[in-house]
Design a protein around this motif. Structure first.
Motif, PDB file in Angstrom:
ATOM      1  N   ALA A  26       0.530   9.282   5.761  1.00 41.71           N
ATOM      2  CA  ALA A  26       0.460   9.005   7.336  1.00 41.71           C
ATOM      3  C   ALA A  26      -0.333   9.954   8.135  1.00 41.71           C
ATOM      4  O   ALA A  26      -1.314   9.504   8.962  1.00 41.71           O
ATOM      5  N   ARG A  27      -0.093  11.435   8.082  1.00 44.16           N
ATOM      6  CA  ARG A  27      -1.031  12.045   8.836  1.00 44.16           C
ATOM      7  C   ARG A  27      -2.395  12.033   8.412  1.00 44.16           C
ATOM      8  O   ARG A  27      -3.405  12.331   9.335  1.00 44.16           O
ATOM      9  N   GLU A  28      -2.648  12.190   7.048  1.00 49.36           N
ATOM     10  CA  GLU A  28      -4.119  12.101   6.597  1.00 49.36           C
ATOM     11  C   GLU A  28      -4.806  10.875   6.994  1.00 49.36           C
ATOM     12  O   GLU A  28      -5.857  10.950   7.516  1.00 49.36           O
ATOM     13  N   ILE A  75       1.090  -1.281   0.059  1.00 44.19           N
ATOM     14  CA  ILE A  75       0.109  -0.127   0.057  1.00 44.19           C
ATOM     15  C   ILE A  75       0.887   1.133   0.039  1.00 44.19           C
ATOM     16  O   ILE A  75       1.413   1.490   0.954  1.00 44.19           O
ATOM     17  N   THR A  76       0.853   1.904  -1.043  1.00 45.27           N
ATOM     18  CA  THR A  76       1.791   3.238  -1.193  1.00 45.27           C
ATOM     19  C   THR A  76       1.094   4.499  -0.889  1.00 45.27           C
ATOM     20  O   THR A  76       1.704   5.401  -0.799  1.00 45.27           O
ATOM     21  N   GLY A  77      -0.306   4.373  -0.795  1.00 45.91           N
ATOM     22  CA  GLY A  77      -0.759   5.699  -0.214  1.00 45.91           C
ATOM     23  C   GLY A  77      -2.086   5.365   0.144  1.00 45.91           C
ATOM     24  O   GLY A  77      -2.430   4.168   0.225  1.00 45.91           O
ATOM     25  N   LEU A  78      -2.982   6.374   0.239  1.00 44.38           N
ATOM     26  CA  LEU A  78      -4.421   6.115   0.832  1.00 44.38           C
ATOM     27  C   LEU A  78      -5.453   5.741  -0.314  1.00 44.38           C
ATOM     28  O   LEU A  78      -6.418   6.244  -0.440  1.00 44.38           O
ATOM     29  N   LEU A 109       3.873   4.768   4.838  1.00 46.25           N
ATOM     30  CA  LEU A 109       3.109   5.860   4.225  1.00 46.25           C
ATOM     31  C   LEU A 109       4.075   7.048   4.256  1.00 46.25           C
ATOM     32  O   LEU A 109       4.635   7.331   5.301  1.00 46.25           O
ATOM     33  N   SER A 110       3.883   8.058   3.254  1.00 47.01           N
ATOM     34  CA  SER A 110       4.643   9.166   3.494  1.00 47.01           C
ATOM     35  C   SER A 110       3.986  10.008   4.666  1.00 47.01           C
ATOM     36  O   SER A 110       3.287   9.549   5.020  1.00 47.01           O
ATOM     37  N   ASP A 111       4.937  10.860   5.041  1.00 46.43           N
ATOM     38  CA  ASP A 111       4.551  11.784   6.261  1.00 46.43           C
ATOM     39  C   ASP A 111       3.152  12.121   6.105  1.00 46.43           C
ATOM     40  O   ASP A 111       2.434  12.454   7.008  1.00 46.43           O
ATOM     41  N   TYR A 123       2.811  -7.675   3.421  1.00 51.38           N
ATOM     42  CA  TYR A 123       2.962  -6.212   4.252  1.00 51.38           C
ATOM     43  C   TYR A 123       2.202  -6.012   5.502  1.00 51.38           C
ATOM     44  O   TYR A 123       0.863  -6.244   5.484  1.00 51.38           O
ATOM     45  N   ASP A 124       2.845  -5.197   6.307  1.00 53.26           N
ATOM     46  CA  ASP A 124       2.020  -4.563   7.442  1.00 53.26           C
ATOM     47  C   ASP A 124       2.265  -2.992   7.352  1.00 53.26           C
ATOM     48  O   ASP A 124       3.304  -2.506   7.240  1.00 53.26           O
ATOM     49  N   LEU A 125       1.153  -2.307   7.286  1.00 57.17           N
ATOM     50  CA  LEU A 125       1.215  -0.896   7.172  1.00 57.17           C
ATOM     51  C   LEU A 125       1.463   0.104   8.245  1.00 57.17           C
ATOM     52  O   LEU A 125       0.948  -0.400   9.511  1.00 57.17           O
ATOM     53  N   ALA A 126       2.084   0.864   8.017  1.00 59.42           N
ATOM     54  CA  ALA A 126       2.681   1.896   9.339  1.00 59.42           C
ATOM     55  C   ALA A 126       2.297   3.447   8.646  1.00 59.42           C
ATOM     56  O   ALA A 126       2.289   3.374   7.395  1.00 59.42           O
ATOM     57  N   PRO A 127       1.454   4.318   9.294  1.00 59.84           N
ATOM     58  CA  PRO A 127       1.213   4.067  10.625  1.00 59.84           C
ATOM     59  C   PRO A 127       0.048   3.127  10.869  1.00 59.84           C
ATOM     60  O   PRO A 127      -0.827   2.639  10.328  1.00 59.84           O
ATOM     61  N   ARG A 128       0.200   2.609  12.283  1.00 53.14           N
ATOM     62  CA  ARG A 128      -0.907   1.914  13.004  1.00 53.14           C
ATOM     63  C   ARG A 128      -1.898   2.804  13.615  1.00 53.14           C
ATOM     64  O   ARG A 128      -1.632   3.883  13.835  1.00 53.14           O
TER      65      ARG A 128
END
Length: 363
Positions: free
Chosen positions: A300-302, A163-166, A295-297, A228-233
């Motif tokens: 991730a924040r989104e 997963i490279t984005g939302l 995810l990108s910063d 894959y496990d996604l960050a952030p959790r």
């Protein structure tokens, strides 16, 4: 910030159904509090499930602190369906039940708020949140809320594909009630599946991934069917210890105090245990070939804003407050201004923003 958060929380680590009630009778207990008190208990999880490890920590400490109390474990889902367990406790079938609040949001809609907690269980006990939960449980179900049996592990998205984005591109993901909105907001399709069917669904490409608490996927072998496990959790996974109010009132004061004191004593150990298990299990996934995808910063924040602000605002507040007026106090206690939320961790302390770095520090 991450290292400080990591150090803070790693430092913590230094049956058939029968009608049951607390025995002996309340009058005899009050007359002689030295007599044995038997308290029946059922869990929403199987006896050896990892989510019962906090329960057994509590029971063992209670045996040490209050040897006159015997916990009579009646069983897990085999004795009562997990989604009905809260009603079993309310009816007095069992004195105590252990289950996530997600299992009884139909009976107490305010339990939707639990995953948003900005506090550790210890902080909730200090700042009065425990009393708010107790009021809500008593008012709606005549059940006493005692504390947490599970805390310290966030939700994680596991996926076959990176997963490279939302954007989940319409792929299907097994979700819980807590994570369905997040998957939907990422253009994925939430799928409701029993835990026992998730491995097969992933193996057969019925779903592309699954959301799960950070402790537990290895017990199902999911690291063998995801990559894959996604960050952030995000979000906190918690389970509650609740007690039939009549059973509670029938106990002598010494026994009631022993239960409260023991839960308060063991909650830090429970929190530390599940945080440690989160780290260890993540390492197991990585050793098996699963990779963390970050995810990108900005993304991730989104994602965390979707989880902590959009989903919060989208809760059915009218229903929650109508059925549980005390939830207004919980709303005020939990609501964190956006500019004050530290996205290095879930506010309760469970969140691992960078598992690789935290695992390195833990070695």
């Amino acid at each position: 910030m991450l290292k400080r958060s990591a150090r803070r929380f790693l430092a913590i680590l230094a049956v058939p159904l029968i009608l049951a009630g607390c025995t002996p009778a309340a009058e005899d207990q009050n007359a002689n509090s030295e007599e044995e008190v038997v308290i029946t208990l059922a869990s929403g999880f199987a006896r050896n499930h990892s989510n019962n490890e906090g329960l057994w920590m509590f029971v063992e400490k209670l045996e040490e602190n209050a040897p006159w109390i015997t916990i009579d474990f009646k069983g897990g889902p085999e004795v009562m369906a997990p989604n009905l367990l809260i009603e079993g406790v309310a009816a007095g079938v069992f004195d105590i039940g252990v289950m996530p609040g997600d299992y009884y949001v139909d009976q107490i809609p305010a339990m939707e708020l639990a995953r948003f907690t900005p506090y550790t269980p210890m902080e909730e006990r200090e700042n009065g949140v425990v009393e708010i939960y107790d009021e809500i449980h008593r008012d709606q179900l005549d059940v006493k809320y005692l504390g947490r049996a599970v805390a310290g592990m966030p939700q994680v998205i596991l996926s076959r594909d990176e997963i490279t984005g939302l954007e989940l591109h319409g792929d299907s993901y097994r979700t819980s009630s807590a994570t369905s909105d997040i998957v939907r907001a990422m253009n994925g399709v939430p799928v409701d599946l029993p835990g026992s069917e998730v491995y097969t669904a992933l193996e057969r490409n019925v779903v592309s991934g699954a959301t799960w608490a950070s402790v537990g996927p290895s017990s199902l072998g999911l690291e063998g069917v995801v990559s894959y496990d996604l960050a952030p959790r995000f979000y906190e996974s918690v389970a509650n210890i609740v007690m039939n109010e009549r059973s509670w009132d029938d106990l002598d004061e010494r026994t009631r105090q022993a239960l409260v004191d023991t839960i308060a004593e063991v909650e830090p150990d429970i929190f530390a245990h599940y945080l440690s298990q989160t780290i260890e299990e993540t390492q197991q996934w990585h050793d098996a070939g699963v990779q963390e995808t970050r995810l990108s910063d900005e993304d991730a924040r989104e994602l965390l804003e979707l989880a902590y602000f959009d989903s919060w605002d989208n809760l059915d507040w009218e229903r929650i407050l109508e059925t549980s007026p005390a939830a207004a106090q919980l709303r005020d206690a939990y609501r964190t201004p956006e500019d004050e939320l530290d996205f290095d961790r879930v506010p309760s302390g469970a969140f691992i923003s960078d598992t690789t770095e935290l695992l390195e520090e833990a070695r």
